[in-house]
Motif scaffolding. Sequence first.
Motif, mmCIF file in Angstrom:
data_model
loop_
_atom_site.group_PDB
_atom_site.id
_atom_site.type_symbol
_atom_site.label_atom_id
_atom_site.label_comp_id
_atom_site.label_asym_id
_atom_site.label_seq_id
_atom_site.Cartn_x
_atom_site.Cartn_y
_atom_site.Cartn_z
ATOM 1 N N GLU B 26 15.080 94.090 61.191
ATOM 2 C CA GLU B 26 13.879 94.804 61.651
ATOM 3 C C GLU B 26 12.617 93.993 61.362
ATOM 4 O OE1 GLU B 26 15.147 99.471 61.750
ATOM 5 O OE2 GLU B 26 14.285 98.721 59.875
ATOM 6 N N LEU B 29 12.442 91.300 63.942
ATOM 7 C CA LEU B 29 12.036 91.845 65.244
ATOM 8 C C LEU B 29 10.523 92.105 65.268
ATOM 9 C CD1 LEU B 29 14.962 94.326 66.008
ATOM 10 C CD2 LEU B 29 14.273 92.387 67.443
ATOM 11 N N ALA B 30 9.999 92.590 64.155
ATOM 12 C CA ALA B 30 8.550 92.849 64.077
ATOM 13 C C ALA B 30 7.770 91.542 64.239
ATOM 14 C CB ALA B 30 8.205 93.527 62.750
ATOM 15 N N LEU B 31 8.252 90.482 63.612
ATOM 16 C CA LEU B 31 7.620 89.164 63.755
ATOM 17 C C LEU B 31 7.706 88.686 65.206
ATOM 18 C CD1 LEU B 31 8.585 86.533 61.010
ATOM 19 C CD2 LEU B 31 6.324 87.449 61.547
ATOM 20 N N ALA B 33 7.771 90.328 67.799
ATOM 21 C CA ALA B 33 6.924 91.107 68.712
ATOM 22 C C ALA B 33 5.502 90.572 68.794
ATOM 23 C CB ALA B 33 6.924 92.580 68.309
ATOM 24 N N GLU B 34 5.169 89.568 67.964
ATOM 25 C CA GLU B 34 3.875 88.892 68.119
ATOM 26 C C GLU B 34 3.913 87.886 69.274
ATOM 27 O OE1 GLU B 34 1.260 89.878 66.635
ATOM 28 O OE2 GLU B 34 2.078 91.058 64.977
ATOM 29 N N ALA B 35 5.077 87.688 69.869
ATOM 30 C CA ALA B 35 5.200 86.819 71.048
ATOM 31 C C ALA B 35 4.420 87.433 72.215
ATOM 32 C CB ALA B 35 6.672 86.643 71.420
ATOM 33 N N LEU B 113 10.866 88.434 73.972
ATOM 34 C CA LEU B 113 11.115 89.034 72.652
ATOM 35 C C LEU B 113 12.460 88.563 72.095
ATOM 36 C CD1 LEU B 113 10.204 91.245 70.486
ATOM 37 C CD2 LEU B 113 11.824 92.753 71.673
ATOM 38 N N GLN B 116 12.327 84.895 71.042
ATOM 39 C CA GLN B 116 11.542 84.711 69.814
ATOM 40 C C GLN B 116 12.359 85.196 68.613
ATOM 41 O OE1 GLN B 116 9.055 82.928 70.075
ATOM 42 N NE2 GLN B 116 7.279 83.537 68.881
ATOM 43 N N ASN B 118 15.641 85.277 68.454
ATOM 44 C CA ASN B 118 16.728 84.297 68.298
ATOM 45 C C ASN B 118 16.246 83.116 67.453
ATOM 46 O OD1 ASN B 118 19.484 83.218 69.562
ATOM 47 N ND2 ASN B 118 18.026 81.545 69.719
ATOM 48 N N THR B 119 15.053 82.617 67.753
ATOM 49 C CA THR B 119 14.492 81.478 67.019
ATOM 50 C C THR B 119 14.231 81.842 65.553
ATOM 51 O OG1 THR B 119 13.492 80.544 69.009
ATOM 52 C CG2 THR B 119 12.517 79.893 66.918
ATOM 53 N N ILE B 120 13.618 83.005 65.345
ATOM 54 C CA ILE B 120 13.296 83.427 63.975
ATOM 55 C C ILE B 120 14.590 83.644 63.171
ATOM 56 C CG2 ILE B 120 12.275 85.291 62.600
ATOM 57 C CD1 ILE B 120 10.210 85.596 64.941
#
Lengths: 250, 250
Positions: B26, B29-31, B33-35, B113, B116, B118-120
């Motif tokens: 989670e 995912l929050a990070l 969402a800054e994409a 999303l 992003q 996947n990368t994180i």
Amino acid sequence: MTTEYFSSRRTIRKYKNEAISIAEVEKMLALAAEAPTTGGMQLYSAIITTEESLLKQLASTHFNQPAAAGAPMIVTFCADFNRFNKWCEASDAVAGFGNFQSFMSAVLDTTILAQQFNTIAELNGYGCCYLGTTTYNAPQIAEALELPRFVVPVVALSIGIPDDDSDKAERIPAKGFIHREKYADYSAERISNLYQQKEMLEANIKFVEENGKQSLAQVFTDVRYPKTNNKFFSKVYYDFIESQGFEWCR
Amino acid sequence: MTTEYFSSRRTIRKYKNEAISIAEVEKMLALAAEAPTTGGMQLYSAIITTEESLLKQLASTHFNQPAAAGAPMIVTFCADFNRFNKWCEASDAVAGFGNFQSFMSAVLDTTILAQQFNTIAELNGYGCCYLGTTTYNAPQIAEALELPRFVVPVVALSIGIPDDDSDKAERIPAKGFIHREKYADYSAERISNLYQQKEMLEANIKFVEENGKQSLAQVFTDVRYPKTNNKFFSKVYYDFIESQGFEWCR
């Protein structure tokens, strides 16, 4: 780690009047291509445009929005089955990719490439902006860039050296789009809580006033994304995709 | 910098038999969402599934491919106009998003999303695999996850602790998908040069033999992505998207 970057990144819509290196951008695109792609097929092309008159022509297809008209470079990312089809032809393989599933695979590949490039470019100090108009004026973009059959513009990014100190975009609380196990539909109360922060932002209150609207949502439905526009550009894009060789399954 | 990560990343299809933390996912995912997202609208939902019987049901919608059936978690990323429409309704705003352009905006937001995330996740040591079957069996996925109208599965990622030492996927030379200024169409010679390295890989030569084919391209057209399948699943997805409320513009 790079958490700091991911949490603080922001879209840049204004660039310094400086050319940026095509060779550098090519290196970043090559790195981005290590991102996942459907079956390893790499169903995309990236077109780097910097030449002045062509850039002007492209900017006009993006309604001359400042992020496009003021950029030293636009990279147009296209869903591309042309290259793959040509490889199949050369290999005595009968391609059957002129359909909606294949188009969607190419759209996903293309968007993944673009986003990976966006992240790499931002990590390297460049500023980028997605031009949402790419799916509106695809036929005009295709004409400017001489796109052949089976190539469809999906995403365009303007890129340059940042000259913009705008605020980071606001997001709804993450719990608002994350669901555990199954989808939990939204009550009116939950919706109100999720969008409250956004509605109370000074910039958004001003935005509603300036547009003579009663609510922030009305700015989206009446000004930014009105139904008539959405429907008009739906037909344009739909027809263009079909004319490029992807049949719809009606 | 993180160049090392971007150049060496690879898809992981086999995971250790270890649960992974929902809270950690989670946060990532929050990070993510800054994409970038279309007009700041965040036209997506992410559904985290770990519960055993539901995970089994989901894996079956992905044809029980090992990357799905052996994963401790699947995150399903959906194009979502349900939440935004509900906000509009609550704000006396008349939404006009039941069309192809709006669907495409949501597809782009959703894919950005997912990539992003996947990368994180990979940067944090997790392994991920895109499940390309998401657009095939969308109706079954929607049933399992109880998706309401205006929500359509676009991407699913399996995620876990890597237990897979497979090779990095091969890519065509970057100059093969990068174009300068305008699109430069491909000659037969250029195609042959671009795909030569891929065709000569030992694993691919073996793959062609095992499938009783004459060329690598034939494995794609005859075995992996045959026209009849593409057409069948095109109609299924097309009809499902329409039944969820997005009208096509014929």
